[in-house]
Enzyme design. Sequence first.
Site, short mmCIF file in Angstrom:
data_model
loop_
_atom_site.label_atom_id
_atom_site.label_comp_id
_atom_site.label_asym_id
_atom_site.label_seq_id
_atom_site.Cartn_x
_atom_site.Cartn_y
_atom_site.Cartn_z
N ASP A 1 -2.00 5.35 -5.58
CA ASP A 1 -2.33 4.49 -4.43
C ASP A 1 -2.48 3.04 -4.87
O ASP A 1 -3.49 2.67 -5.48
CB ASP A 1 -3.61 4.99 -3.77
CG ASP A 1 -3.93 4.27 -2.47
OD1 ASP A 1 -3.17 3.36 -2.07
OD2 ASP A 1 -4.95 4.61 -1.84
N ASP B 1 0.82 -1.21 0.00
CA ASP B 1 0.00 0.00 0.00
C ASP B 1 0.86 1.26 0.00
O ASP B 1 1.47 1.61 1.02
CB ASP B 1 -0.91 -0.01 1.23
CG ASP B 1 -1.92 1.12 1.23
OD1 ASP B 1 -2.08 1.78 0.19
OD2 ASP B 1 -2.56 1.34 2.28
#
Length: 373
Positions: free
Chosen positions: A243, A31
Amino acid sequence: MIKSCFNNILLSDQGHSLTVGIVQPRKLIVDTGSDLIWTQCKLSSSTAAAARHGSPPVYDPGESSTFAFLPCSDRLCQEGQFSFKNCTSKNRCVYEDVYGSAAAVGVLASETFTFGARRAVSLRLGFGCGALSAGSLIGATGILGLSPESLSLITQLKIQRFSYCLTPFADKKTSPLLFGAMADLSRHKTTRPIQTTAIVSNPVETVYYYVPLVGISLGHKRLAVPAASLAMRPDGGGGTIVDSGSTVAYLVEAAFEAVKEAVMDVVRLPVANRTVEDYELCFVLPRRTAAAAMEAVQVPPLVLHFDGGAAMVLPRDNYFQEPRAGLMCLAVGKTTDGSGVSIIGNVQQQNMHVLFDVQHHKFSFAPTQCDQI
């Protein structure tokens, strides 16, 4: 230098995970939109309950001779930005962290992590030993934060550059994650030229990698998206982030509506009268092409334009998904949380080798056959 490979799994809808040795192999969601490294732990009744409800085996600190709690005076506790943080009577740093689709509680500790697909490297890291308090990590035990903030793998190890290349979920193949000198797009074959734009500093929000998105095209048609709607505001709001933990892209309302209108003009299929999860616009695929229905649909590329002239060209499979049989859905949603932040998700990054040059504040990318790296 470390080279690792990570696998495709689900995070709410779809995410990518890296297998890391924490006493035993464990899958952590990769992430770039968060900094904390954490895994589910046997420390409390909440983690025990999570284990009983079918989650993967949780980490037991009692099985490790190298586990240690971090005191509240530790830099990671002092600098860590959490939704909630407190120091207990035992001098332990407890926290709560909220993600887009999940929340977790835990305590900061340190442990030896083992990385590497071909040559194992063991490193001591600060991490969160905790449990999910909301949401789920289907098939994974935690999250590997790669953001620029204090708690991330990148910051703890002072990694100056890293890259990854995400294989499509349907391919079920591993994806390379490269650190240091190995993170060099020119060392690998790309299908189109390498392009570069800036990583933009945010004066307030420092946990994300911001890039200067200035416009959007569908095919050769530049859409009527005001550049100001995509720009970062003086108060730190707005802007665009990259992201890997978000499945689909999210755009502010003006940009989303322009993309939606343009897509509806070019897709010659009936609009579905229902939506699916994060997908706000879906089309009904013709039944006669059942086996590979979406493959028969021709659409122009969606193009993301960045300041300086770089353009990320997204083919059909990087902005459409088939989350349910017979439905072709736009993998772009509308930002609704009031932040004004647009997001380039992991679907948009499939078969795209992306490089984060943290030291020089540069973001580079090139279309690539990721399973060939």
